[in-house]
Design a protein around this motif. Structure first.
Motif, PDB file in Angstrom:
ATOM      1  N   GLY C 157      48.075  60.221  27.364  1.00  9.97           N
ATOM      2  CA  GLY C 157      48.887  60.391  28.565  1.00  9.97           C
ATOM      3  C   GLY C 157      48.307  61.508  29.401  1.00  9.97           C
ATOM      4  O   GLY C 157      47.414  62.236  28.959  1.00  9.97           O
ATOM      5  N   LEU C 158      48.792  61.643  30.617  1.00  4.45           N
ATOM      6  CA  LEU C 158      48.316  62.685  31.544  1.00  4.45           C
ATOM      7  C   LEU C 158      46.791  62.705  31.615  1.00  4.45           C
ATOM      8  O   LEU C 158      46.148  63.736  31.431  1.00  4.45           O
ATOM      9  CB  LEU C 158      48.811  64.076  31.128  1.00  4.45           C
ATOM     10  N   GLY C 159      46.219  61.559  31.875  1.00  3.43           N
ATOM     11  CA  GLY C 159      44.772  61.529  32.045  1.00  3.43           C
ATOM     12  C   GLY C 159      44.002  61.065  30.825  1.00  3.43           C
ATOM     13  O   GLY C 159      42.896  60.559  30.947  1.00  3.43           O
ATOM     14  N   LEU C 160      44.598  61.238  29.644  1.00  2.13           N
ATOM     15  CA  LEU C 160      43.914  60.750  28.438  1.00  2.13           C
ATOM     16  C   LEU C 160      44.442  59.364  28.109  1.00  2.13           C
ATOM     17  O   LEU C 160      45.628  59.102  28.262  1.00  2.13           O
ATOM     18  CB  LEU C 160      44.187  61.690  27.260  1.00  2.13           C
ATOM     19  N   PRO C 161      43.556  58.481  27.646  1.00  8.52           N
ATOM     20  CA  PRO C 161      44.039  57.161  27.234  1.00  8.52           C
ATOM     21  C   PRO C 161      45.010  57.283  26.058  1.00  8.52           C
ATOM     22  O   PRO C 161      44.802  58.107  25.162  1.00  8.52           O
ATOM     23  CB  PRO C 161      42.766  56.427  26.804  1.00  8.52           C
ATOM     24  N   VAL C 162      46.068  56.470  26.098  1.00  5.98           N
ATOM     25  CA  VAL C 162      47.072  56.517  25.026  1.00  5.98           C
ATOM     26  C   VAL C 162      46.507  55.884  23.763  1.00  5.98           C
ATOM     27  O   VAL C 162      45.901  54.817  23.826  1.00  5.98           O
ATOM     28  CB  VAL C 162      48.349  55.780  25.465  1.00  5.98           C
ATOM     29  N   VAL C 163      46.683  56.560  22.635  1.00  5.75           N
ATOM     30  CA  VAL C 163      46.299  55.981  21.346  1.00  5.75           C
ATOM     31  C   VAL C 163      47.570  55.810  20.529  1.00  5.75           C
ATOM     32  O   VAL C 163      48.220  56.787  20.181  1.00  5.75           O
ATOM     33  CB  VAL C 163      45.311  56.887  20.584  1.00  5.75           C
ATOM     34  N   GLU C 164      47.939  54.546  20.283  1.00  9.54           N
ATOM     35  CA  GLU C 164      49.169  54.269  19.536  1.00  9.54           C
ATOM     36  C   GLU C 164      49.100  54.887  18.137  1.00  9.54           C
ATOM     37  O   GLU C 164      48.027  54.940  17.540  1.00  9.54           O
ATOM     38  CB  GLU C 164      49.352  52.760  19.389  1.00  9.54           C
ATOM     39  N   THR C 165      50.266  55.306  17.626  1.00 12.84           N
ATOM     40  CA  THR C 165      50.256  55.921  16.304  1.00 12.84           C
ATOM     41  C   THR C 165      49.826  54.926  15.233  1.00 12.84           C
ATOM     42  O   THR C 165      49.408  55.326  14.160  1.00 12.84           O
ATOM     43  CB  THR C 165      51.639  56.460  15.927  1.00 12.84           C
ATOM     44  N   SER C 166      49.950  53.609  15.530  1.00 12.92           N
ATOM     45  CA  SER C 166      49.534  52.640  14.515  1.00 12.92           C
ATOM     46  C   SER C 166      48.027  52.719  14.286  1.00 12.92           C
ATOM     47  O   SER C 166      47.535  52.239  13.274  1.00 12.92           O
ATOM     48  CB  SER C 166      49.933  51.231  14.937  1.00 12.92           C
ATOM     49  N   ASN C 167      47.300  53.332  15.233  1.00 12.26           N
ATOM     50  CA  ASN C 167      45.857  53.488  15.032  1.00 12.26           C
ATOM     51  C   ASN C 167      45.502  54.786  14.325  1.00 12.26           C
ATOM     52  O   ASN C 167      44.354  55.016  14.002  1.00 12.26           O
ATOM     53  CB  ASN C 167      45.128  53.449  16.375  1.00 12.26           C
ATOM     54  N   TRP C 168      46.493  55.662  14.173  1.00 11.59           N
ATOM     55  CA  TRP C 168      46.203  56.915  13.476  1.00 11.59           C
ATOM     56  C   TRP C 168      46.071  56.608  11.990  1.00 11.59           C
ATOM     57  O   TRP C 168      46.702  55.685  11.480  1.00 11.59           O
ATOM     58  CB  TRP C 168      47.324  57.934  13.664  1.00 11.59           C
ATOM     59  N   GLY C 169      45.290  57.406  11.317  1.00 13.69           N
ATOM     60  CA  GLY C 169      45.179  57.157   9.893  1.00 13.69           C
ATOM     61  C   GLY C 169      44.401  58.253   9.207  1.00 13.69           C
ATOM     62  O   GLY C 169      44.002  59.243   9.820  1.00 13.69           O
ATOM     63  N   GLY C 170      44.197  58.054   7.916  1.00 15.02           N
ATOM     64  CA  GLY C 170      43.385  58.976   7.137  1.00 15.02           C
ATOM     65  C   GLY C 170      43.963  60.372   7.055  1.00 15.02           C
ATOM     66  O   GLY C 170      45.175  60.578   7.112  1.00 15.02           O
ATOM     67  N   LEU C 171      43.062  61.318   6.939  1.00 13.52           N
ATOM     68  CA  LEU C 171      43.454  62.713   6.801  1.00 13.52           C
ATOM     69  C   LEU C 171      44.325  63.159   7.969  1.00 13.52           C
ATOM     70  O   LEU C 171      45.227  63.993   7.809  1.00 13.52           O
ATOM     71  CB  LEU C 171      42.199  63.581   6.709  1.00 13.52           C
ATOM     72  N   LEU C 172      44.068  62.575   9.147  1.00 10.56           N
ATOM     73  CA  LEU C 172      44.861  62.913  10.328  1.00 10.56           C
ATOM     74  C   LEU C 172      46.347  62.705  10.062  1.00 10.56           C
ATOM     75  O   LEU C 172      47.165  63.597  10.320  1.00 10.56           O
ATOM     76  CB  LEU C 172      44.387  62.055  11.508  1.00 10.56           C
ATOM     77  N   VAL C 173      46.699  61.521   9.533  1.00 15.26           N
ATOM     78  CA  VAL C 173      48.104  61.234   9.264  1.00 15.26           C
ATOM     79  C   VAL C 173      48.648  62.158   8.177  1.00 15.26           C
ATOM     80  O   VAL C 173      49.763  62.669   8.277  1.00 15.26           O
ATOM     81  CB  VAL C 173      48.292  59.747   8.882  1.00 15.26           C
ATOM     82  N   THR C 174      47.834  62.389   7.145  1.00 17.93           N
ATOM     83  CA  THR C 174      48.263  63.300   6.080  1.00 17.93           C
ATOM     84  C   THR C 174      48.644  64.661   6.666  1.00 17.93           C
ATOM     85  O   THR C 174      49.710  65.205   6.369  1.00 17.93           O
ATOM     86  CB  THR C 174      47.130  63.467   5.053  1.00 17.93           C
ATOM     87  N   LEU C 175      47.772  65.183   7.535  1.00 19.49           N
ATOM     88  CA  LEU C 175      48.035  66.501   8.113  1.00 19.49           C
ATOM     89  C   LEU C 175      49.226  66.456   9.067  1.00 19.49           C
ATOM     90  O   LEU C 175      50.084  67.352   9.050  1.00 19.49           O
ATOM     91  CB  LEU C 175      46.788  67.009   8.848  1.00 19.49           C
ATOM     92  N   VAL C 176      49.299  65.407   9.883  1.00 17.04           N
ATOM     93  CA  VAL C 176      50.408  65.312  10.840  1.00 17.04           C
ATOM     94  C   VAL C 176      51.738  65.274  10.087  1.00 17.04           C
ATOM     95  O   VAL C 176      52.677  66.011  10.418  1.00 17.04           O
ATOM     96  CB  VAL C 176      50.247  64.067  11.746  1.00 17.04           C
ATOM     97  N   VAL C 177      51.821  64.432   9.052  1.00 16.09           N
ATOM     98  CA  VAL C 177      53.076  64.315   8.320  1.00 16.09           C
ATOM     99  C   VAL C 177      53.419  65.645   7.635  1.00 16.09           C
ATOM    100  O   VAL C 177      54.549  66.136   7.724  1.00 16.09           O
ATOM    101  CB  VAL C 177      53.012  63.172   7.276  1.00 16.09           C
ATOM    102  N   ALA C 178      52.428  66.248   6.973  1.00 14.46           N
ATOM    103  CA  ALA C 178      52.710  67.471   6.217  1.00 14.46           C
ATOM    104  C   ALA C 178      53.097  68.613   7.157  1.00 14.46           C
ATOM    105  O   ALA C 178      54.103  69.297   6.938  1.00 14.46           O
ATOM    106  CB  ALA C 178      51.495  67.855   5.378  1.00 14.46           C
ATOM    107  N   VAL C 179      52.327  68.804   8.215  1.00 18.93           N
ATOM    108  CA  VAL C 179      52.581  69.950   9.098  1.00 18.93           C
ATOM    109  C   VAL C 179      53.884  69.755   9.875  1.00 18.93           C
ATOM    110  O   VAL C 179      54.722  70.657   9.936  1.00 18.93           O
ATOM    111  CB  VAL C 179      51.378  70.165  10.047  1.00 18.93           C
ATOM    112  N   THR C 180      54.068  68.559  10.440  1.00 18.05           N
ATOM    113  CA  THR C 180      55.321  68.326  11.156  1.00 18.05           C
ATOM    114  C   THR C 180      56.496  68.463  10.217  1.00 18.05           C
ATOM    115  O   THR C 180      57.528  69.044  10.576  1.00 18.05           O
ATOM    116  CB  THR C 180      55.342  66.912  11.773  1.00 18.05           C
ATOM    117  N   GLY C 181      56.347  67.939   9.017  1.00 15.93           N
ATOM    118  CA  GLY C 181      57.434  68.008   8.043  1.00 15.93           C
ATOM    119  C   GLY C 181      57.829  69.445   7.775  1.00 15.93           C
ATOM    120  O   GLY C 181      59.009  69.795   7.805  1.00 15.93           O
TER     121      GLY C 181
END
Lengths: 343, 399, 380
Positions: C157-181
């Motif tokens: 958004g705001l100039g960057l192409p949107v990347v749906e969360t369904s495309n997120w994966g791997g270590l990225l998701v692990t970190l997002v879930v753990a840190v947000t949690g």
């Protein structure tokens, strides 16, 4: 106390952040407003039906069903967003409007069609459940499987058919049930089970993933009817018609030889059936009454191709699966795929 | 004077202020508001759910529990056929959860105590090995370990026809450990009932011995006597009644062994994974507990003339247990809850059978998840209550 | 006679160099004797341990490194050819490294999650290392600006192409879930902990019930609830992202555990602090904000890090509800027809274990370090 105030606030914020659309007149309007079709597909990836390729683009027969609907609505088959779903989530996702349509190799059954608040719009693949066994066992028929351990995915019609088949043939078996298909595949590959069962189409695609695909054979018996097809929510007749007729348009196109390559030439065809399909001619407009444009079917064929092309590309000779048309041939060629006429 | 005058001036408003700033009243008002918010939230959720279910034409209710389940479960501790109901499937799943939890707790406790004590050993190699084991396994997700063990178990074990032949007609293959199944004969229940009787008898003897020692100072070999009674009585009865027990020997028929008892590879992998993982936490708990007993205690015991073994048993362990038990309880609870990861490797526990197959087949998501959560909650509360009771018994009686 | 004439004096004028201890007591033999072979029982243990090590370590080493396949483009590289044994298939990890890190995040946009990860670790180092300057500002930056930037960079958004969360994966998701949690569970945990220690009966009951319910059920049922029940709880037509639903489940679950950790800290604050705050005329929220919580939260930093370790390990459960975290995306690739050989599953699992281990082990060391540091600060 405050925690709950906080929770309410959190939930409120989440709703805002979700970019959710409030309930409105119909799915078509929602879809048009947001600019894409949200389509539920097989999250684990079932090669040939719905699976992302190496570049992350979804491909497959079910995916083409979604793309056809997008082409019909927007004239652009790429206006689809995919939600990968497990067997457990798929119907809830549809009920809760998380997705607009479900195309996840789901079997149409009476209870699903009537009790889950969803409606199947047709059959894009006539399947049946089969068995795969290790060649080394020397088994040539499913009738020889008495006493076998069978790997199966939980919560599928497959799990129930398996039980029915063994019971009705007076045989015993031991089901080893897995929540996810990948786990069932892996356990069979590791020798935990004598046999693996799922829809026959799936067997071919799963066999390819085995450590040694040639060690396994698919048995000839088909023990159930598995009409796989897309589904939509109950109670939105317009949207249901769009999804249903998107499939029919692809069938009719195949029947009359309209392909992705020749669709522009076919616009000048003299055949009234083809003219009605492609919306050619004065007053020939079957799209507007269901909220689409008159060239809706032209867009499908231009963007996705006819059913035969989609089949060959995804599961047929043009794919690693090499599944014969069989039941999925057009009715004119001895199969079951039959579309009502556009008239 | 001025002060008093000032307050007098404000008399009309002062009671309002008193009410506004009264801690008790504020507290109640605040609580009332929270209650209101909670009720509104609950109503909102229920309303939405009801509306969604109505719109989707899904009936709500628990009738589905009596419907025919129609699917098979690989491990059936009680009678279960394809014609059994979902309620029966639920019971099978629950029993399987209890089986894996209880066995896991026993194994984890044994491994945990051994490793925890080993880590304090003066043997350098042993202590280091224990440390490496603890630090490796506790820092890797359990789910990953379960997947690993399942793969390992399946790849190490041969097919059923090439299985390892073990004594007593047992056989170990990738279909599991098959063993003869005991079939109780006439009078076997008497043997079964003699066990609790023997336990009660042993308890009575221990009590008598304790009282006698308090009164006369004479000691009595309680442990040996109790062991003799608890093991001896059932064995003697068993022999006297003419060994009323026969065995069903498993036989290789077609693909698999038929008859007998089977410990499936899923259960083996579950037990390996869950007990090795939980044992790392128990070991740390045990180590902390033993370290918490001051060396003065053992020194005092030695000066009283107790031998090292007696010191350990009578002085150190009872005091260490007080420190160990509360965290041990939470480890047992964690193990029970972690057993729900079984569904990843196909062990038919409650979550796999009920929140898996039954949920997917019937589609009654709310009811099924609610029942499942309630069961775990109940198991947790029961375990916690039992351990609290036990803890209260061993707790230090303060003067 | 000649002896007398010599100046030899039989009294030493300087010290002898100390003798080395007998070989049996000094050096490695002595050490081994003391630490390994002090008694028959110890000898037996040491020998069996040595036997275990010899039996276990060399084959493992051989499998991991010597027989391992390091390069290759597909399964042929890792298939046993002509009798030779094949060890770990590191070529598989190599080929899929990007997928294990970012999932199916579009290749052209992968600089975004990469940037976020670098910024995250840099920020973490800033606020976690005690000697760093301006740590307080760092904490505020990490809690306010960083999440907003992260969301923008990851989602678009705001100039960057949107990347749906369904495309997120791997270590990225692990970190997002753990840190947000963990970040979301902190405020929830603080409120619940205060609620549980509140004198208001109803507030206390609500907090206790909330905490005990979430602590009494397995995370997997919470995730199931989030994935299949939550959509039904919301008004018709309102729904949100699968990843977000999992995050809500994780935050509620972790919040309950966090509440108990923080309650421990609150209980450790001497009563005098509460009374002192009250005698200064501070109200409840003021005394909590200014006096109690700053002290309590400092004490429970090790506890919070430990919660984070558990949460980090628990993120692997999201793969059961069909999100592809590190473990999920590795497992998903076991069935890639291009790579399926017997050795990729153990290789993938060991790789995942190593990644998780590095994270968790370093965090647990940090937690122990903070514990020691905080302990000295509190001794009087």
């Amino acid at each position: 106390m405050r925690s709950n105030t906080f929770k309410t606030l959190l939930l409120g914020a989440v709703f805002l952040g979700a970019g959710a659309v409030a309930a409105s007149a119909g799915t078509l309007d929602d879809v048009k407003a947001k600019g894409f079709v949200q389509c539920g597909v097989n999250g684990a990836g079932l090669a040939g039906f719905g699976a992302p390729d190496d570049a992350g683009n979804w491909k497959g027969l079910d995916v083409d069903a979604c793309r056809a609907v997008a082409a019909a609505v927007f004239g652009d088959p790429s206006k689809v967003k995919y939600t990968g779903l497990s067997a457990k989530e798929r119907f809830t996702a549809l009920q809760s409007k998380e997705i607009d349509m479900l195309a996840r190799n789901s079997t149409n059954t009476m209870s699903r069609d009537t009790q889950l608040g969803i409606t199947f719009t047709g059959v894009n693949y006539y399947d049946g459940q089969g068995f795969m066994v290790k060649k080394a066992l020397g088994v040539s028929s499913a009738k020889d499987l008495n006493g076998a351990s069978v790997c199966v995915q939980s919560g599928t019609t497959t799990e129930l058919n398996l039980a029915d088949y063994f019971k009705s043939n007076g045989m015993t078996f031991n089901a080893v049930v897995f929540e996810k298909q990948e786990e069932a595949d892996a356990a069979y590959d590791a020798g935990r089970c004598d046999a693996y069962t799922t829809d026959a189409s799936g067997l071919y695609s799963i066999r390819l993933k085995m450590t040694n695909p040639d060690d396994s054979i698919v048995l000839p018996e088909i023990i159930s009817k598995e009409p796989l097809g897309p589904a939509v929510r109950q109670g939105d007749d317009q949207w249901e018609s769009i999804v249903r007729w998107s499939h029919y348009a692809m069938l009719i196109a195949e029947e009359f030889g309209v392909t992705q390559a020749n669709v522009d030439e076919m616009k000048s065809s003299e055949n009234p059936e083809v003219q009605r399909l492609l919306g050619v001619g004065e007053g020939v407009d079957f799209g507007t009454p269901i909220g689409l444009t008159k060239d809706w079917a032209y867009n499908i064929i231009k963007g996705v191709g006819n059913y035969g092309e989609s089949f060959e590309r995804n599961v047929g000779e043009g794919s690693p699966l090499k599944i014969a048309r069989g039941l999925n041939a057009l009715w004119t060629k001895g199969g079951l795929q039959y579309a009502p006429p556009i008239r | 004077m001025t002060l008093r005058d000032k307050t007098a001036d404000e008399t009309p408003r002062s009671w309002v202020r008193a009410v506004l700033y009264d801690a008790t009243i504020r507290g109640w008002v605040f609580q009332g508001l929270v209650l209101l918010a909670l009720i509104l939230f609950a109503v909102w959720v229920v309303h939405n759910t009801a509306a969604n279910l109505r719109a989707a034409n899904i009936p709500f209710g628990f009738d589905f529990l009596n419907m025919r389940a129609g699917f098979d479960i690989s491990q059936k501790p009680i009678d279960y056929t394809l014609d059994s109901s979902h309620a029966q499937a639920f019971k099978v799943g629950l029993l399987n959860t209890i089986i894996v939890s209880v066995l896991g707790i026993i194994l984890a406790t044994i491994i945990g105590f051994v490793v925890g004590i080993s880590r304090l050993s003066r043997n350098w190699l042993l202590a280091r090995a224990a440390t490496v084991y603890i630090e490796t396994l506790r820092n890797v997700p359990l789910l990953l370990q379960l997947l690993f063990w399942y793969k390992a178990v399946l790849s190490v074990l041969p097919g059923p026809r090439q299985g390892y032949v073990l004594p007593f007609s047992a056989n170990l293959s990738n279909r599991g450990l098959t063993m003869p199944r005991p079939i109780p004969g006439e009078g076997f229940e008497i043997v079964m009932w003699s066990v609790p009787v023997a336990v009660a008898l042993a308890w009575a003897i221990a009590r008598w011995a304790k009282n006698r020692q308090a009164a006369t100072g004479q000691s009595f070999p309680v442990f040996r006597a109790s062991l003799g009674i608890v093991v001896g009585l059932p064995v003697v009865l068993f022999v006297v009644l003419g060994a009323p027990l026969s065995f069903e020997i498993p036989e290789l028929k077609g693909f698999n062994f038929a008859g007998g008892m089977v410990v499936h590879p899923e259960l083996i992998a579950m037990l390996l994974g869950i007990s090795l993982y939980t044992a790392t936490f128990i070991a740390e708990t045990v180590r902390a507990g033993i370290l918490a007993v001051s060396t003065g205690q053992s020194e005092a015991a030695f000066s009283l003339g107790l031998r090292p073994r007696q010191t350990m048993r009578l002085i150190v362990v009872p005091q260490a247990m007080r420190v160990i038990i509360p965290p041990l309880t939470s480890q047992y609870l964690n193990l029970t809850k972690n057993s729900s990861l079984a569904l990843a490797i196909g062990y038919p526990d409650l979550v796999a059978v009920f929140a898996g197959s039954t949920l997917n087949i019937t589609g009654h998501a709310i009811e099924v998840i609610a029942i499942t959560m309630a069961v775990y909650l109940a198991l947790s509360l029961i375990t916690a209550a039992l351990m609290n009771w036990f803890n209260a018994r061993v707790a230090l009686v303060e003067r | 006679m000649s002896r007398i004439e010599t100046d030899t004096v039989f009294v030493r004028r300087d010290f002898l160099e100390p003798e080395a201890p007998p070989a049996s007591l000094g050096g490695f033999p002595g050490w081994a004797r003391k630490n390994l072979f002090s008694s028959p029982f110890n000898i037996a243990i040491s020998l069996s341990m040595l036997f275990l090590l010899v039996w276990f370590i060399p084959p493992l080493f051989k499998w991991l490194f010597v027989d391992a396949v390091w390069t290759g483009d597909n399964r042929d590289a890792c298939l046993p050819k002509g009798g030779e044994t094949v060890g770990a298939c590191w070529a598989f990890i190599n080929a899929k490294a990007a997928q294990f890190t970012f999932g199916s995040y579009p290749a052209d946009e992968r600089w975004r999650p990469a940037l976020v990860m670098i910024a995250f670790f840099a920020g973490l180092a800033w606020i976690a290392i005690p000697k760093m300057p301006r740590r307080r500002e760092g904490v505020w930056l990490m809690l306010t600006a960083f999440p907003v930037l992260t969301f923008w960079l990851l989602y678009g958004g705001l100039g960057l192409p949107v990347v749906e969360t369904s495309n997120w994966g791997g270590l990225l998701v692990t970190l997002v879930v753990a840190v947000t949690g963990i970040v979301a569970s902190l405020p929830l945990g603080i409120l619940l902990a205060l609620g549980r220690r509140s004198k208001l009966p109803f507030i206390k009951i609500v907090s206790v019930v909330f905490i005990e319910i979430w602590r009494g059920v397995p995370l997997i049922t919470v995730l199931f609830m989030a994935s299949v029940m939550l959509p039904l709880f919301l008004p018709n037509g309102v729904n949100f992202d699968k990843l977000l639903r999992a995050l809500i489940g994780v935050a509620l679950f972790t919040g309950a555990y966090m509440a108990e950790t923080i309650r421990g800290g609150l209980q450790a604050i001497p009563k005098g602090q509460y009374e002192g705050a009250a005698s200064l005329g501070l109200g409840y929220w003021q005394s909590m904000r200014l006096i109690i919580l700053p002290q309590a939260l400092k004490i429970v930093i090790p506890g919070i890090v430990n919660s984070f370790i558990s949460l980090f390990k628990d993120t692997s459960l999201v793969m059961i509800i069909g999100l592809y975290d590190l473990l999920g995306s590795i497992q998903r690739n076991f069935s890639d027809a291009n790579w399926s050989t017997p050795s990729i599953a153990p290789t993938g699992l060991i790789f995942a274990a190593a990644v998780f281990w590095v994270f968790c082990f370093s965090m647990s060391r940090y937690s122990m370090y903070m514990e020691r540091k905080l302990n000295t600060g509190h001794k009087r």
